[in-house]
Design an enzyme around this catalytic site. Structure first.
Site, PDB file in Angstrom:
ATOM      1  N   LYS A 161      42.979  61.530  27.392  1.00 18.14           N
ATOM      2  CA  LYS A 161      43.421  61.167  28.740  1.00 18.14           C
ATOM      3  C   LYS A 161      43.878  62.425  29.492  1.00 18.14           C
ATOM      4  CE  LYS A 161      45.638  56.999  29.054  1.00 18.14           C
ATOM      5  NZ  LYS A 161      46.841  56.166  28.933  1.00 18.14           N
ATOM      6  N   THR A 217      54.468  48.722  28.138  1.00 23.32           N
ATOM      7  CA  THR A 217      55.254  47.842  27.262  1.00 23.32           C
ATOM      8  C   THR A 217      54.443  46.556  27.055  1.00 23.32           C
ATOM      9  OG1 THR A 217      56.431  47.021  29.230  1.00 23.32           O
ATOM     10  CG2 THR A 217      57.531  48.712  27.942  1.00 23.32           C
ATOM     11  N   LYS A 228      62.871  43.572  38.234  1.00 19.66           N
ATOM     12  CA  LYS A 228      61.427  43.659  38.014  1.00 19.66           C
ATOM     13  C   LYS A 228      60.859  42.373  37.410  1.00 19.66           C
ATOM     14  CE  LYS A 228      57.352  44.973  37.343  1.00 19.66           C
ATOM     15  NZ  LYS A 228      56.532  46.125  37.460  1.00 19.66           N
ATOM     16  N   CYS A 245      50.370  42.705  33.539  1.00 16.07           N
ATOM     17  CA  CYS A 245      51.780  42.575  33.929  1.00 16.07           C
ATOM     18  C   CYS A 245      52.292  41.138  33.956  1.00 16.07           C
ATOM     19  CB  CYS A 245      51.984  43.228  35.289  1.00 16.07           C
ATOM     20  SG  CYS A 245      51.480  44.952  35.286  1.00 16.07           S
ATOM     21  N   LYS A 257      41.314  41.159  38.736  1.00 18.39           N
ATOM     22  CA  LYS A 257      41.380  40.949  40.178  1.00 18.39           C
ATOM     23  C   LYS A 257      40.479  41.996  40.828  1.00 18.39           C
ATOM     24  CE  LYS A 257      45.305  43.845  41.492  1.00 18.39           C
ATOM     25  NZ  LYS A 257      46.594  43.880  42.173  1.00 18.39           N
ATOM     26  N   ARG A 290      42.549  43.553  31.285  1.00 22.32           N
ATOM     27  CA  ARG A 290      43.581  42.991  30.398  1.00 22.32           C
ATOM     28  C   ARG A 290      43.871  41.544  30.812  1.00 22.32           C
ATOM     29  NH1 ARG A 290      48.246  47.304  30.950  1.00 22.32           N
ATOM     30  NH2 ARG A 290      47.291  47.456  33.004  1.00 22.32           N
TER      31      ARG A 290
HETATM   32  C1  UGA Z   1      51.746  42.638  39.669  1.00 21.79           C
HETATM   33  C2  UGA Z   1      52.773  42.548  40.806  1.00 21.79           C
HETATM   34  O1  UGA Z   1      52.159  41.975  41.961  1.00 21.79           O
HETATM   35  C3  UGA Z   1      53.316  43.940  41.141  1.00 21.79           C
HETATM   36  O2  UGA Z   1      54.304  43.846  42.143  1.00 21.79           O
HETATM   37  C4  UGA Z   1      53.891  44.550  39.874  1.00 21.79           C
HETATM   38  O3  UGA Z   1      54.362  45.870  40.117  1.00 21.79           O
HETATM   39  C5  UGA Z   1      52.819  44.619  38.799  1.00 21.79           C
HETATM   40  O4  UGA Z   1      52.332  43.284  38.541  1.00 21.79           O
HETATM   41  C6  UGA Z   1      53.437  45.190  37.569  1.00 21.79           C
HETATM   42  O5  UGA Z   1      54.298  44.538  36.984  1.00 21.79           O
HETATM   43  O6  UGA Z   1      53.150  46.349  37.230  1.00 21.79           O
HETATM   44  P1  UGA Z   1      49.155  43.326  39.558  1.00 21.79           P
HETATM   45  O7  UGA Z   1      49.214  42.971  38.102  1.00 21.79           O
HETATM   46  O8  UGA Z   1      48.505  44.599  39.975  1.00 21.79           O
HETATM   47  O9  UGA Z   1      50.650  43.394  40.170  1.00 21.79           O
HETATM   48  O10 UGA Z   1      48.374  42.143  40.248  1.00 21.79           O
HETATM   49  P2  UGA Z   1      48.676  41.002  41.317  1.00 21.79           P
HETATM   50  O11 UGA Z   1      48.142  41.425  42.621  1.00 21.79           O
HETATM   51  O12 UGA Z   1      50.091  40.563  41.248  1.00 21.79           O
HETATM   52  O13 UGA Z   1      47.740  39.837  40.760  1.00 21.79           O
HETATM   53  C7  UGA Z   1      48.006  39.263  39.478  1.00 21.79           C
HETATM   54  C8  UGA Z   1      47.047  38.151  39.166  1.00 21.79           C
HETATM   55  O14 UGA Z   1      47.322  37.014  39.977  1.00 21.79           O
HETATM   56  C9  UGA Z   1      45.567  38.475  39.397  1.00 21.79           C
HETATM   57  O15 UGA Z   1      44.828  37.990  38.291  1.00 21.79           O
HETATM   58  C10 UGA Z   1      45.225  37.726  40.651  1.00 21.79           C
HETATM   59  O16 UGA Z   1      43.869  37.352  40.709  1.00 21.79           O
HETATM   60  C11 UGA Z   1      46.127  36.500  40.536  1.00 21.79           C
HETATM   61  N1  UGA Z   1      46.459  35.850  41.815  1.00 21.79           N
HETATM   62  C12 UGA Z   1      47.145  36.538  42.781  1.00 21.79           C
HETATM   63  C13 UGA Z   1      46.103  34.531  42.039  1.00 21.79           C
HETATM   64  O17 UGA Z   1      45.488  33.876  41.166  1.00 21.79           O
HETATM   65  N2  UGA Z   1      46.431  33.927  43.217  1.00 21.79           N
HETATM   66  C14 UGA Z   1      47.109  34.577  44.190  1.00 21.79           C
HETATM   67  O18 UGA Z   1      47.391  33.977  45.232  1.00 21.79           O
HETATM   68  C15 UGA Z   1      47.464  35.925  43.969  1.00 21.79           C
END
Ligand code: UGA
Length: 437
Positions: free
Chosen positions: A37, A87, A206, A262, A325, A332
């Protein structure tokens, strides 16, 4: 003199944080135990897909402010050390595996200079920061430790790091807060809300935020189940409740649910920690949030099997999307790949397309077939599944798609396609929480 920073752990969080901090004018050293990396990062290559990150990283390396190493002695002169390691969920339970955080603290404690600040950004079970601070101070009483959780979203990591919605700093001293104010001076100047707290509150902010987001998604997916049972339309319902500013219109997209590195593991680790704290009942509802989420994926698996007439044997299933997404190559806990692999197990010939996540998918799911173009994917398909809402999939012409496919049945697992356009083109289209057309 500007502060010199180190960033320990160079994954999604650390690599982005390092490049963004360098772009703000700090000298930054990124450090990781993973040699391959680090050698990629040294060449300005980001080992994952994150929009905007690679050019920023290359620019900051060229400026001389950003360097990478695997050698902890190279960060001994840094004023601030950010711990950004992962983590993940434990293999044998719900709790988070914090061994990388512990190892980082051990390594940094050996070299930290007096007056320096160690700042945890990783998502950890509440209580971790206090324990780590005690350990650090037992080795170097003149150093300090703070907790500064990160809220960036994959796909928007650079934007979210440079312009966060808020900055939360868990500190035990004014001097620790002042150092962080110096690090985040540019954000403070643009009016970013600043929340000072103690260490456990910062850790909890968080996981509470991610639990709330997960709850919102599972709430709308539960409403989708009721809409399916009653003939209502969950997209109109979400729009209508979202106009209430107390509810808000974000994170109400019903579909196959949340995945990624996450949300799923954070709610599980939070439940595990609540159990240890004797507060199991307080987070019992998250168990339901998790099971609604798992049900959302499985419902699409069952719907697909029904549409294939009960037997998947020899049927070609075309899957649009593999990443958890859009705008990410992260697979993951991807709901899309879960569904794809379940249908493969049931005997279907499953073919997958994704603009960015194919390489990662191939490593984890070698049993699935992969293609590079959407036309190739659709050719001869008995059933099409839209599982990750990449923009390019919304631009597919349903008339052209019909000329390629064998059957004309599509399941929109993300409620993102124009149902009328697909049904007018002769497709039978199903979506979660809406009447099929
Ligand atoms: C999430 C949080 O949104 C961040 O604020 C946080 O910092 C991050 O986790 C983390 O803990 O590091 P992320 O995992 O990048 O961010 O993705 P999200 O945009 O939250 O989406 C999570 C999942 O929910 C995706 O699979 C998405 O498709 C799904 N989702 C999201 C839905 O099914 N419906 C929605 O309306 C929104």
């Amino acid at each position: 003199m500007a502060l010199k920073l180190s960033v320990i752990g160079t994954g999604y969080l650390g690599a982005t944080h390092a490049a963004c901090m360098a772009s703000l004018g700090f000298d930054v050293v990124g450090i990781d135990v993973d040699e391959s990396k680090i050698s990629q990062l040294k060449l300005g290559k980001v080992p994952f897909f994150e929009p905007e990150l690679e050019p920023l990283l290359a620019e900051q390396i060229a400026s001389g402010r950003l360097t990478f190493t695997t050698d902890f002695s190279a960060i001994a002169d840094c004023d601030v050390h950010f711990i950004c390691v992962g983590t993940p969920q434990m293999k044998d339970g719900l709790a988070a595996d914090i061994s990388y955080v512990n190892a980082s603290l051990d390594a940094v404690a050996k070299i930290v200079k007096s007056g320096a600040l160690v700042v945890g950004k990783s998502t950890v079970p509440v209580g971790t920061a206090m324990r780590l601070r005690e350990k650090l101070l037992s080795i170097n009483p003149a150093a300090d430790l703070a907790w500064n959780p990160e809220f960036l979203r994959e796909g928007f990591a650079v934007e979210d790091t440079l312009h966060p919605s808020r900055l939360v700093v868990g500190v035990m001293s004014d001097s620790a807060e002042n150092i962080l104010k110096e690090v985040y001076a540019a954000n403070l100047a643009e009016g970013t809300p600043w929340v000072r707290s103690d260490l456990p509150t910062a850790e909890l902010v968080k996981v509470a935020a991610n639990s709330f987001l997960a709850t919102k998604i599972s709430f709308i997916n539960a409403m989708a189940e009721i809409c399916d049972a009653s003939g209502a339309d969950v997209t109109v319902l979400a729009q209508a409740i979202g106009y209430d500013p107390r509810i808000g219109n974000k994170f109400l997209q019903a579909g196959i649910g949340f995945g990624g590195g996450c949300l799923p593991k954070d709610i599980r680790a939070f439940m595990a920690r609540a159990g240890e704290l004797g507060a199991t009942e307080s987070l019992e509802f998250l168990r339901e949030i998790d099971s609604i989420n798992n049900r959302s994926r499985n419902k699409v698996v069952e719907m697909a099997k029904r549409e294939l007439g009960g037997s998947c044997e020899g049927k070609r299933v075309a899957v649009l999307g593999a990443a958890f997404k859009p705008n990410s190559d992260d697979i993951r806990d991807s709901p899309a790949l879960y569904i794809a692999s379940q249908l493969k197990v049931a005997g279907a010939d499953v073919v997958v397309h994704d603009p960015k996540a194919i390489e990662n998918s191939k490593k984890k799911y070698p049993e699935l077939s992969y293609v590079d173009s959407v036309d190739e994917l659709l050719a001869g398909a008995d059933l099409v599944l839209h599982l990750t809402e990449w923009k390019q999939y919304r631009e597919i012409d349903p008339v052209h798609a019909k000329s390629l496919a064998h059957g004309a049945i599509i399941i929109d697992g993300r409620n993102a396609l124009d149902m009328n356009a697909w049904s007018s083109a002769g497709w039978r289209i199903h979506a979660v929480g809406r009447t099929s057309r």
